[in-house]
Write a protein that holds these residues in place. Sequence first.
Motif, PDB file in Angstrom:
ATOM      1  N   ASP A 428       0.855  -1.181   0.000  1.00  0.00           N
ATOM      2  CA  ASP A 428       0.000   0.000   0.000  1.00  0.00           C
ATOM      3  C   ASP A 428       0.892   1.232   0.000  1.00  0.00           C
ATOM      4  O   ASP A 428       1.466   1.600   1.029  1.00  0.00           O
ATOM      5  CB  ASP A 428      -0.892  -0.011   1.248  1.00  0.00           C
ATOM      6  CG  ASP A 428      -1.854   1.175   1.290  1.00  0.00           C
ATOM      7  OD1 ASP A 428      -1.950   1.891   0.269  1.00  0.00           O
ATOM      8  OD2 ASP A 428      -2.491   1.380   2.340  1.00  0.00           O
ATOM      9  N   ASP A 429       1.037   1.872  -1.168  1.00  0.00           N
ATOM     10  CA  ASP A 429       1.913   3.054  -1.248  1.00  0.00           C
ATOM     11  C   ASP A 429       1.184   4.345  -0.892  1.00  0.00           C
ATOM     12  O   ASP A 429       1.792   5.410  -0.842  1.00  0.00           O
ATOM     13  CB  ASP A 429       2.570   3.160  -2.632  1.00  0.00           C
ATOM     14  CG  ASP A 429       1.574   3.261  -3.773  1.00  0.00           C
ATOM     15  OD1 ASP A 429       0.362   3.343  -3.504  1.00  0.00           O
ATOM     16  OD2 ASP A 429       2.005   3.255  -4.945  1.00  0.00           O
ATOM     17  N   MET A 430      -0.115   4.277  -0.671  1.00  0.00           N
ATOM     18  CA  MET A 430      -0.951   5.409  -0.234  1.00  0.00           C
ATOM     19  C   MET A 430      -1.066   6.491  -1.311  1.00  0.00           C
ATOM     20  O   MET A 430      -2.155   6.806  -1.764  1.00  0.00           O
ATOM     21  CB  MET A 430      -0.443   5.975   1.091  1.00  0.00           C
ATOM     22  CG  MET A 430      -0.459   4.913   2.198  1.00  0.00           C
ATOM     23  SD  MET A 430      -0.083   5.562   3.839  1.00  0.00           S
ATOM     24  CE  MET A 430       1.651   5.973   3.663  1.00  0.00           C
ATOM     25  N   TYR A 431       0.041   7.061  -1.701  1.00  0.00           N
ATOM     26  CA  TYR A 431       0.100   7.971  -2.855  1.00  0.00           C
ATOM     27  C   TYR A 431       1.234   7.488  -3.766  1.00  0.00           C
ATOM     28  O   TYR A 431       2.339   7.212  -3.299  1.00  0.00           O
ATOM     29  CB  TYR A 431       0.339   9.416  -2.427  1.00  0.00           C
ATOM     30  CG  TYR A 431      -0.856  10.046  -1.758  1.00  0.00           C
ATOM     31  CD1 TYR A 431      -1.841  10.667  -2.520  1.00  0.00           C
ATOM     32  CD2 TYR A 431      -1.008   9.999  -0.377  1.00  0.00           C
ATOM     33  CE1 TYR A 431      -2.956  11.243  -1.912  1.00  0.00           C
ATOM     34  CE2 TYR A 431      -2.123  10.571   0.245  1.00  0.00           C
ATOM     35  CZ  TYR A 431      -3.090  11.188  -0.532  1.00  0.00           C
ATOM     36  OH  TYR A 431      -4.195  11.747   0.065  1.00  0.00           O
ATOM     37  N   SER A 432       0.935   7.416  -5.060  1.00  0.00           N
ATOM     38  CA  SER A 432       1.859   6.782  -6.000  1.00  0.00           C
ATOM     39  C   SER A 432       2.687   7.762  -6.806  1.00  0.00           C
ATOM     40  O   SER A 432       3.864   7.526  -7.067  1.00  0.00           O
ATOM     41  CB  SER A 432       1.072   5.897  -6.981  1.00  0.00           C
ATOM     42  OG  SER A 432       0.276   4.964  -6.313  1.00  0.00           O
ATOM     43  N   ILE A 433       2.067   8.840  -7.255  1.00  0.00           N
ATOM     44  CA  ILE A 433       2.659   9.769  -8.225  1.00  0.00           C
ATOM     45  C   ILE A 433       2.314  11.193  -7.816  1.00  0.00           C
ATOM     46  O   ILE A 433       1.190  11.467  -7.374  1.00  0.00           O
ATOM     47  CB  ILE A 433       2.109   9.510  -9.650  1.00  0.00           C
ATOM     48  CG1 ILE A 433       2.438   8.084 -10.129  1.00  0.00           C
ATOM     49  CG2 ILE A 433       2.627  10.556 -10.641  1.00  0.00           C
ATOM     50  CD1 ILE A 433       3.894   7.800 -10.369  1.00  0.00           C
ATOM     51  N   GLN A 434       3.271  12.105  -7.988  1.00  0.00           N
ATOM     52  CA  GLN A 434       2.949  13.526  -7.913  1.00  0.00           C
ATOM     53  C   GLN A 434       2.845  14.043  -9.349  1.00  0.00           C
ATOM     54  O   GLN A 434       3.799  13.968 -10.113  1.00  0.00           O
ATOM     55  CB  GLN A 434       4.014  14.303  -7.149  1.00  0.00           C
ATOM     56  CG  GLN A 434       3.636  15.754  -6.919  1.00  0.00           C
ATOM     57  CD  GLN A 434       4.639  16.477  -6.041  1.00  0.00           C
ATOM     58  OE1 GLN A 434       5.526  17.162  -6.550  1.00  0.00           O
ATOM     59  NE2 GLN A 434       4.528  16.313  -4.725  1.00  0.00           N
ATOM     60  N   PRO A 577       9.069   9.379  -8.915  1.00  0.00           N
ATOM     61  CA  PRO A 577       7.634   9.397  -9.221  1.00  0.00           C
ATOM     62  C   PRO A 577       7.052  10.808  -9.300  1.00  0.00           C
ATOM     63  O   PRO A 577       5.853  10.983  -9.157  1.00  0.00           O
ATOM     64  CB  PRO A 577       7.040   8.656  -8.021  1.00  0.00           C
ATOM     65  CG  PRO A 577       7.901   9.115  -6.873  1.00  0.00           C
ATOM     66  CD  PRO A 577       9.298   9.272  -7.445  1.00  0.00           C
ATOM     67  N   LEU A 578       7.900  11.806  -9.512  1.00  0.00           N
ATOM     68  CA  LEU A 578       7.451  13.198  -9.528  1.00  0.00           C
ATOM     69  C   LEU A 578       7.295  13.670 -10.976  1.00  0.00           C
ATOM     70  O   LEU A 578       8.277  13.947 -11.667  1.00  0.00           O
ATOM     71  CB  LEU A 578       8.453  14.082  -8.779  1.00  0.00           C
ATOM     72  CG  LEU A 578       8.793  13.639  -7.350  1.00  0.00           C
ATOM     73  CD1 LEU A 578       9.726  14.642  -6.679  1.00  0.00           C
ATOM     74  CD2 LEU A 578       7.529  13.433  -6.510  1.00  0.00           C
TER      75      LEU A 578
END
Length: 826
Positions: A428-434, A577-578
Amino acid sequence: MKSKTIILYAAMLISASCTADKTSVTKNDLRAPAYPLITIDPYTSGWSFTDNLYDEPVRHWTGEKFPLTGAIRVDGVVYRFLGKEELQFVEIAKMAEKEAWTGRYTRTKPATGWQKPDFNDSRWTQGEAAFGTKDETAVRTLWEGDKTEIFVRREINLPEDLTNKKVFIEYSHDDDFILYLNGIEIANTGYKWRKNVILPIEGEALQTLKAGRTVIAAHGKNLVGGALVDFGLYTEAEQKMAFEKTATQTSVDVQATQTRYTFTCGAVDLQLTFTAPLLMNDLDLISRPVNYLTYEVTANDTQSHDVEIFLDASPAWALDKVKNQQSTSSVYENNGMIYTKIGSKEQKILGKRGDNVRIDWGYFYLCADKNGSTYATGDINAVRKQFAESGAIKNAASEADNSHVAIARALGKVSGKPTTGHFMLAYDDMYSIQYFKENLRPYWNRKGDKTIEALIVQANNDYSKIKYACNKFDNQLITDAAKAGGKEYSELCALAYRQSISAHKLVEAPNGDLLFLSKENFSNGSIGTVDVTYPSAPLFLLYNTELAKGLLNHIFYYSESGKWTKPFAAHDVGTYPLANGQTYGGDMPVEESGNMLILTAAIAAREGNAAYAEKHWKTLTIWTDYLVEKGLDPENQLCTDDFAGHFAHNANLSVKAILGIASYGYLAAKIGKKDVAEKYTAQARSMAAEWTKMAADGDHFRLTFDQSGTWSQKYNLVWDKLLKLNIFPASIAEKEIPYYLTKQNKYGLPLDNRKNYTKSDWIIWTATLAPDIETFKKFITPQYRFYNETTDRVPMSDWYNTDRTTHVGFRARSVVGGYFIKMLDY
């Protein structure tokens, strides 16, 4: 572009009454360079780099250890079948990533003998390690600049004689690296970049390690990009392993969504299957961050046997650098399941970007049914010892710091009837990409209304029907690929499938666009790179055009939002991932604009309409007009094939530009713009006629228009064939293909005449120009031979040497999705 490879996933999933593991699949005989085990995304990725699953620890695709250790206990005897227990080291001289050390260095070539202990280095500069570029870990002394060198000496005082001990040097380097111990060369890497390599010291070098002064010296050479030199000295601690005895592996088989192993474990046989349910018709399923590890145990005699099975996972699964970061682990029960969980203490969500990095936010899970399970976190050596002695483990605490998690399952009496079960591994990465400064959740939880616990329960409930669907798909893919290109081709496709998909992350943009964002693995870490999308696209065009659009949407948005104002397509939208805007240092104007136009046309061909192109018509028009002006004879600019140096007048790049213009004409016709279609199609044909004259060189066509006696793969021509554009004369491919066959080496066709290395994706595109399957196979067999024989045991590299068994660079990249281009032609 019709394809016979149409998989009715829905029908598969409905067939839940079918037994999960009874669908036969044609075995893959390829000895893979590395075997995919856990493939969720670029971060949660575990591979076996060895022939036997128990020869080394499981590794992330970058080579960092991701320990996952499995054992089975049969009538009290323990057999390790997965991973390897980590050696414990005594630190003699630590790496800089753990503790700064001081050495002497020079950037100019020193006198002969500089690596020997008695060399006088008093005039060298003193500096703190590590040495390298500022983007590298633990660098304290800068060493920057392409085509530069550094010479480093480190003096160590040994407190005792080590000549009768097991001694190791650990080193990290980027790029060329030669290492000496007391003047004796012990490592010479060539053009590679690796971290935390463990090298046993043996023979003459070991005998120099007497009490007192020892000197380790290194010569680093940076050809381009990042630079790094760091090293340390260790001895092996005295220890007794709980899982020293191994099972005997009897087979391994890589399919599209699964890797299967079989073992003999004394009186029982074990079948182990790693399953990543990457079935592309179901976006929620493909983004579900849960993989399965299935076990099936059967007695191989006429008796019944007491059997228990064990699995543990290291904190490394949730950390970038396990040596430098703190983690917390917990174990608990809920919903009839055992949950074991690991995460970093810091939890800096989306807190870093780059290439050779791993996730250190979110949480890793190892789970199983509660019934028959015991579980623990804490001292892993003690936990393993408990299992070896009793077949169960005791959970002394529900939480622990910097600790493994483990689950043991009692299978009871096992006889000739198979006993089966499974573990689940999830992240569970919670947020993946900015994405342009907005943090995006993973696609499976895009609305923020789901929990990982509930998702794991759903995955557990879906297990049987998903396994059945994966088996059916695996069999269909390898069968269809064999029909399209032969057995060797089909086995390469099976190995490429998970590698390509899991090098992406699926999210939804704020405007509702689907974003399927690639990471340039061991290239430069860019996110959403167009010249990575282009070779990857055939796989996604074949199985789900929505994912193919997801490869392009961010580039269209970048231009259409006004954030990118140049009259050609961007190269990327950031560093993974930004995704906040292009970070690559140069543009590829002709390359990327041609790529976007051709792939948009390919989507239209697969869907039978140009609605997607019509949505982006203004942008496509700007890019096309740029190619009309600049594409026929490209100036000196970056392109995807400039490994051997940048060059102007690139004939293959010109082909791409011309076919990009033709693609625009094709799209115009599909949306009813007849005059536009005729204008740009005529323009493309006129340019193709000029190209034919400019590139002609007797029995073949040139690498560059201005250099006779040169050649290159004209793989971009494949879209003229697939889209039936009829822009270039058929005689070009008819001349090029026989010529290429005269230029092949043992391991394949070089990219062009300048070097012996190649790109594996482009070989298959070139081979697809062949007039028949037998000629196609002539290109595939050498490439298959390379992967079967390479001594570089890493996830498939697409950039390798055709005259020897080594790769040049890149690994685990999505571009192997390009292998599926032949299936678009079938």
